[in-house]
Design a protein around this motif. Structure first.
Motif, PDB file in Angstrom:
ATOM      1  N   VAL A  93       0.830  -1.210   0.000  1.00  0.00           N
ATOM      2  CA  VAL A  93       0.000   0.000   0.000  1.00  0.00           C
ATOM      3  C   VAL A  93       0.854   1.243   0.000  1.00  0.00           C
ATOM      4  O   VAL A  93       0.607   2.177  -0.744  1.00  0.00           O
ATOM      5  CB  VAL A  93      -0.941  -0.001   1.232  1.00  0.00           C
ATOM      6  CG1 VAL A  93      -1.574   1.373   1.423  1.00  0.00           C
ATOM      7  CG2 VAL A  93      -2.023  -1.047   1.060  1.00  0.00           C
ATOM      8  N   PHE A  94       1.895   1.264   0.856  1.00  0.00           N
ATOM      9  CA  PHE A  94       2.594   2.516   1.041  1.00  0.00           C
ATOM     10  C   PHE A  94       3.833   2.710   0.204  1.00  0.00           C
ATOM     11  O   PHE A  94       4.241   3.835   0.002  1.00  0.00           O
ATOM     12  CB  PHE A  94       2.956   2.697   2.503  1.00  0.00           C
ATOM     13  CG  PHE A  94       1.898   3.463   3.211  1.00  0.00           C
ATOM     14  CD1 PHE A  94       1.801   4.827   3.052  1.00  0.00           C
ATOM     15  CD2 PHE A  94       0.981   2.814   3.981  1.00  0.00           C
ATOM     16  CE1 PHE A  94       0.807   5.533   3.681  1.00  0.00           C
ATOM     17  CE2 PHE A  94      -0.019   3.515   4.614  1.00  0.00           C
ATOM     18  CZ  PHE A  94      -0.103   4.872   4.466  1.00  0.00           C
ATOM     19  N   PHE A  95       4.448   1.655  -0.280  1.00  0.00           N
ATOM     20  CA  PHE A  95       5.709   1.870  -0.953  1.00  0.00           C
ATOM     21  C   PHE A  95       5.710   1.342  -2.377  1.00  0.00           C
ATOM     22  O   PHE A  95       5.911   2.103  -3.311  1.00  0.00           O
ATOM     23  CB  PHE A  95       6.841   1.248  -0.142  1.00  0.00           C
ATOM     24  CG  PHE A  95       6.876   1.803   1.249  1.00  0.00           C
ATOM     25  CD1 PHE A  95       7.060   3.152   1.445  1.00  0.00           C
ATOM     26  CD2 PHE A  95       6.674   0.995   2.338  1.00  0.00           C
ATOM     27  CE1 PHE A  95       7.071   3.686   2.716  1.00  0.00           C
ATOM     28  CE2 PHE A  95       6.680   1.525   3.609  1.00  0.00           C
ATOM     29  CZ  PHE A  95       6.883   2.865   3.798  1.00  0.00           C
ATOM     30  N   ARG A  96       5.501   0.070  -2.566  1.00  0.00           N
ATOM     31  CA  ARG A  96       5.561  -0.432  -3.922  1.00  0.00           C
ATOM     32  C   ARG A  96       4.461   0.168  -4.764  1.00  0.00           C
ATOM     33  O   ARG A  96       4.620   0.322  -5.968  1.00  0.00           O
ATOM     34  CB  ARG A  96       5.448  -1.956  -3.912  1.00  0.00           C
ATOM     35  CG  ARG A  96       6.607  -2.591  -3.199  1.00  0.00           C
ATOM     36  CD  ARG A  96       6.505  -4.086  -3.229  1.00  0.00           C
ATOM     37  NE  ARG A  96       7.496  -4.652  -2.346  1.00  0.00           N
ATOM     38  CZ  ARG A  96       7.538  -5.901  -1.996  1.00  0.00           C
ATOM     39  NH1 ARG A  96       6.646  -6.739  -2.455  1.00  0.00           N
ATOM     40  NH2 ARG A  96       8.476  -6.342  -1.198  1.00  0.00           N
ATOM     41  N   VAL A  97       3.337   0.419  -4.114  1.00  0.00           N
ATOM     42  CA  VAL A  97       2.231   0.933  -4.877  1.00  0.00           C
ATOM     43  C   VAL A  97       1.808   2.279  -4.367  1.00  0.00           C
ATOM     44  O   VAL A  97       1.396   3.123  -5.146  1.00  0.00           O
ATOM     45  CB  VAL A  97       1.100  -0.082  -4.866  1.00  0.00           C
ATOM     46  CG1 VAL A  97       1.469  -1.309  -5.631  1.00  0.00           C
ATOM     47  CG2 VAL A  97       0.733  -0.466  -3.482  1.00  0.00           C
ATOM     48  N   PHE A 104      12.020 -12.733   3.417  1.00  0.00           N
ATOM     49  CA  PHE A 104      12.390 -12.097   2.155  1.00  0.00           C
ATOM     50  C   PHE A 104      13.229 -10.859   2.407  1.00  0.00           C
ATOM     51  O   PHE A 104      12.902 -10.042   3.271  1.00  0.00           O
ATOM     52  CB  PHE A 104      11.135 -11.724   1.370  1.00  0.00           C
ATOM     53  CG  PHE A 104      11.414 -10.972   0.089  1.00  0.00           C
ATOM     54  CD1 PHE A 104      11.900 -11.625  -1.022  1.00  0.00           C
ATOM     55  CD2 PHE A 104      11.184  -9.601   0.010  1.00  0.00           C
ATOM     56  CE1 PHE A 104      12.151 -10.943  -2.203  1.00  0.00           C
ATOM     57  CE2 PHE A 104      11.430  -8.905  -1.153  1.00  0.00           C
ATOM     58  CZ  PHE A 104      11.919  -9.581  -2.268  1.00  0.00           C
ATOM     59  N   ARG A 105      14.321 -10.707   1.660  1.00  0.00           N
ATOM     60  CA  ARG A 105      15.188  -9.536   1.747  1.00  0.00           C
ATOM     61  C   ARG A 105      15.468  -9.016   0.335  1.00  0.00           C
ATOM     62  O   ARG A 105      15.677  -9.786  -0.598  1.00  0.00           O
ATOM     63  CB  ARG A 105      16.526  -9.871   2.415  1.00  0.00           C
ATOM     64  CG  ARG A 105      16.417 -10.419   3.833  1.00  0.00           C
ATOM     65  CD  ARG A 105      16.032  -9.332   4.811  1.00  0.00           C
ATOM     66  NE  ARG A 105      16.079  -9.804   6.184  1.00  0.00           N
ATOM     67  CZ  ARG A 105      15.095 -10.443   6.795  1.00  0.00           C
ATOM     68  NH1 ARG A 105      13.987 -10.719   6.132  1.00  0.00           N
ATOM     69  NH2 ARG A 105      15.205 -10.821   8.063  1.00  0.00           N
ATOM     70  N   LYS A 106      15.470  -7.692   0.205  1.00  0.00           N
ATOM     71  CA  LYS A 106      15.829  -7.101  -1.083  1.00  0.00           C
ATOM     72  C   LYS A 106      16.393  -5.715  -0.880  1.00  0.00           C
ATOM     73  O   LYS A 106      15.861  -4.926  -0.087  1.00  0.00           O
ATOM     74  CB  LYS A 106      14.620  -7.018  -2.018  1.00  0.00           C
ATOM     75  CG  LYS A 106      14.987  -6.440  -3.391  1.00  0.00           C
ATOM     76  CD  LYS A 106      13.901  -6.617  -4.417  1.00  0.00           C
ATOM     77  CE  LYS A 106      14.360  -6.107  -5.777  1.00  0.00           C
ATOM     78  NZ  LYS A 106      13.355  -6.344  -6.831  1.00  0.00           N
ATOM     79  N   ASP A 107      17.475  -5.408  -1.592  1.00  0.00           N
ATOM     80  CA  ASP A 107      18.064  -4.071  -1.606  1.00  0.00           C
ATOM     81  C   ASP A 107      18.142  -3.592  -3.046  1.00  0.00           C
ATOM     82  O   ASP A 107      18.500  -4.362  -3.951  1.00  0.00           O
ATOM     83  CB  ASP A 107      19.459  -4.081  -0.980  1.00  0.00           C
ATOM     84  CG  ASP A 107      19.410  -4.291   0.525  1.00  0.00           C
ATOM     85  OD1 ASP A 107      19.038  -3.342   1.230  1.00  0.00           O
ATOM     86  OD2 ASP A 107      19.726  -5.405   0.984  1.00  0.00           O
ATOM     87  N   GLU A 108      17.830  -2.333  -3.255  1.00  0.00           N
ATOM     88  CA  GLU A 108      17.813  -1.768  -4.606  1.00  0.00           C
ATOM     89  C   GLU A 108      18.350  -0.343  -4.571  1.00  0.00           C
ATOM     90  O   GLU A 108      18.024   0.432  -3.670  1.00  0.00           O
ATOM     91  CB  GLU A 108      16.388  -1.774  -5.157  1.00  0.00           C
ATOM     92  CG  GLU A 108      16.272  -1.276  -6.595  1.00  0.00           C
ATOM     93  CD  GLU A 108      14.847  -1.345  -7.114  1.00  0.00           C
ATOM     94  OE1 GLU A 108      14.645  -1.125  -8.317  1.00  0.00           O
ATOM     95  OE2 GLU A 108      13.927  -1.600  -6.306  1.00  0.00           O
ATOM     96  N   LYS A 164      21.596  -3.798 -12.073  1.00  0.00           N
ATOM     97  CA  LYS A 164      21.357  -4.710 -13.199  1.00  0.00           C
ATOM     98  C   LYS A 164      21.739  -4.111 -14.547  1.00  0.00           C
ATOM     99  O   LYS A 164      21.719  -4.801 -15.559  1.00  0.00           O
ATOM    100  CB  LYS A 164      19.882  -5.112 -13.227  1.00  0.00           C
ATOM    101  CG  LYS A 164      19.400  -5.817 -11.969  1.00  0.00           C
ATOM    102  CD  LYS A 164      20.004  -7.193 -11.839  1.00  0.00           C
ATOM    103  CE  LYS A 164      19.465  -7.901 -10.599  1.00  0.00           C
ATOM    104  NZ  LYS A 164      18.023  -8.173 -10.659  1.00  0.00           N
ATOM    105  N   GLY A 165      22.054  -2.785 -14.578  1.00  0.00           N
ATOM    106  CA  GLY A 165      22.427  -2.173 -15.841  1.00  0.00           C
ATOM    107  C   GLY A 165      21.835  -0.796 -16.019  1.00  0.00           C
ATOM    108  O   GLY A 165      21.291  -0.195 -15.089  1.00  0.00           O
ATOM    109  N   SER A 166      21.924  -0.288 -17.263  1.00  0.00           N
ATOM    110  CA  SER A 166      21.403   1.027 -17.615  1.00  0.00           C
ATOM    111  C   SER A 166      20.157   0.849 -18.481  1.00  0.00           C
ATOM    112  O   SER A 166      20.143   0.050 -19.423  1.00  0.00           O
ATOM    113  CB  SER A 166      22.461   1.828 -18.375  1.00  0.00           C
ATOM    114  OG  SER A 166      21.974   3.099 -18.747  1.00  0.00           O
ATOM    115  N   ILE A 175      10.453   0.916 -11.631  1.00  0.00           N
ATOM    116  CA  ILE A 175      10.587   0.067 -10.452  1.00  0.00           C
ATOM    117  C   ILE A 175      10.969  -1.337 -10.910  1.00  0.00           C
ATOM    118  O   ILE A 175      10.502  -1.808 -11.952  1.00  0.00           O
ATOM    119  CB  ILE A 175       9.279   0.041  -9.624  1.00  0.00           C
ATOM    120  CG1 ILE A 175       9.480  -0.699  -8.307  1.00  0.00           C
ATOM    121  CG2 ILE A 175       8.128  -0.533 -10.422  1.00  0.00           C
ATOM    122  CD1 ILE A 175      10.309  -0.003  -7.291  1.00  0.00           C
ATOM    123  N   ASP A 176      11.845  -1.993 -10.159  1.00  0.00           N
ATOM    124  CA  ASP A 176      12.291  -3.355 -10.494  1.00  0.00           C
ATOM    125  C   ASP A 176      12.827  -3.429 -11.923  1.00  0.00           C
ATOM    126  O   ASP A 176      12.562  -4.386 -12.656  1.00  0.00           O
ATOM    127  CB  ASP A 176      11.159  -4.357 -10.299  1.00  0.00           C
ATOM    128  CG  ASP A 176      10.827  -4.574  -8.826  1.00  0.00           C
ATOM    129  OD1 ASP A 176      11.745  -4.457  -7.988  1.00  0.00           O
ATOM    130  OD2 ASP A 176       9.657  -4.849  -8.518  1.00  0.00           O
TER     131      ASP A 176
END
Length: 277
Positions: A14-18, A129-133, A148-150, A187-188
């Protein structure tokens, strides 16, 4: 037992991904210089604003205190440019951490003049679950660079968090009820062409009080938690601040409700507030 896993995953979505107005379905819109998501000035928030929320989950008519979320703004510099540093935090209720622990942190650095993002940072801890971006935006060359690239991105690209603050500066007087307002988000490592649907004005009663509000009906992307379609409803304050007041949505099991509970250092008097709870 309540499905707490769904509670906390939904809360973070609700608050971050979307977030506020960005849980939307793909659309065929393209941005241009006249679009509300291109070239606006900041008229809605200060460089020291703070807003706090409570997240409630309902499965059998009983709302459970699932967690909290907060957003803070500060002034700083990034590569010698003046920027707003915005941090969003999502935390599950400590009483339920043994079931499903959430500690999420989202950050964006946006230009103080154009409100375009220069850097996006995400650290997610949700159960196991863990994720850093990390994404750096080159707005002049229309590039987004991640681990992951440009990637090529369109003009006026937004990230999840910057889009919320950008959207708060929309001039709603220019839009009619039912009109779709498009924008693009990265995103992603993907570009999404999205929109929100403006539904006019409404008086709403929340856990905090009674407000004059502006209402949206974002289109949801169907997934494991949210059902697809225009099922989510978002209300923001009908004053110069345009702060989120409430978000409601059904999920795969039950429903979620998010209410603004505390604020500090708003840019304008909180004139949308009609009465305290």
């Amino acid at each position: 037992m309540f499905p707490f896993e769904a509670v906390y995953l939904c809360a973070m979505n609700v608050f971050f991904r979307v977030s506020l107005v960005v849980i939307l379905l793909f659309s065929n819109f393209r941005l241009n210089a006249d679009n509300d998501f291109c070239g606006v000035d900041n008229r809605s928030f200060n460089g020291n604003e703070q807003i706090n929320f409570k997240i409630f989950y309902n499965v059998i008519g009983l709302y459970v205190d699932a967690g909290t979320a907060s957003f803070t703004v500060s002034n700083t510099k990034l590569n010698a440019r003046p920027v707003y540093h915005i941090v969003g935090l999502g935390t599950s209720n400590p009483s339920y951490d043994w079931i499903f622990k959430v500690r999420d942190r989202y950050e964006t650095y946006i230009d103080t003049s154009s409100l375009k993002p220069y850097r996006f940072v995400r650290h997610v801890e949700e159960g196991g679950f863990r994720k850093d971006e990390l994404v750096n935006f080159n707005q002049e060359e229309h590039k987004a660079v991640s681990t992951k690239g440009s990637f090529d991105v369109p003009v006026c690209i937004q990230d999840v968090l910057s889009a919320v603050y950008y959207a708060r500066n929309i001039d709603f007087s220019k839009h009619s009820i039912g009109e779709k307002i498009p924008f693009s988000m990265f995103i992603d490592d993907e570009v999404f062409n999205l929109y929100i649907r403006y539904l006019g004005k409404e008086v709403i009663k929340t856990k905090y009080g009674i407000f004059n509000s502006i209402k949206f009906k974002p289109m949801l992307i169907g997934g494991t938690i949210f059902k697809g379609g225009e099922l989510m409803t978002v209300w923001v304050s009908d004053d110069g601040n345009h702060i989120p007041l409430r978000i409601e949505s059904p999920i795969s099991v039950g429903s979620v409700k998010v209410d603004m509970m505390k604020y500090k250092n708003l840019r304008y008097p909180f004139n949308a507030l009609i009465a305290w709870k």
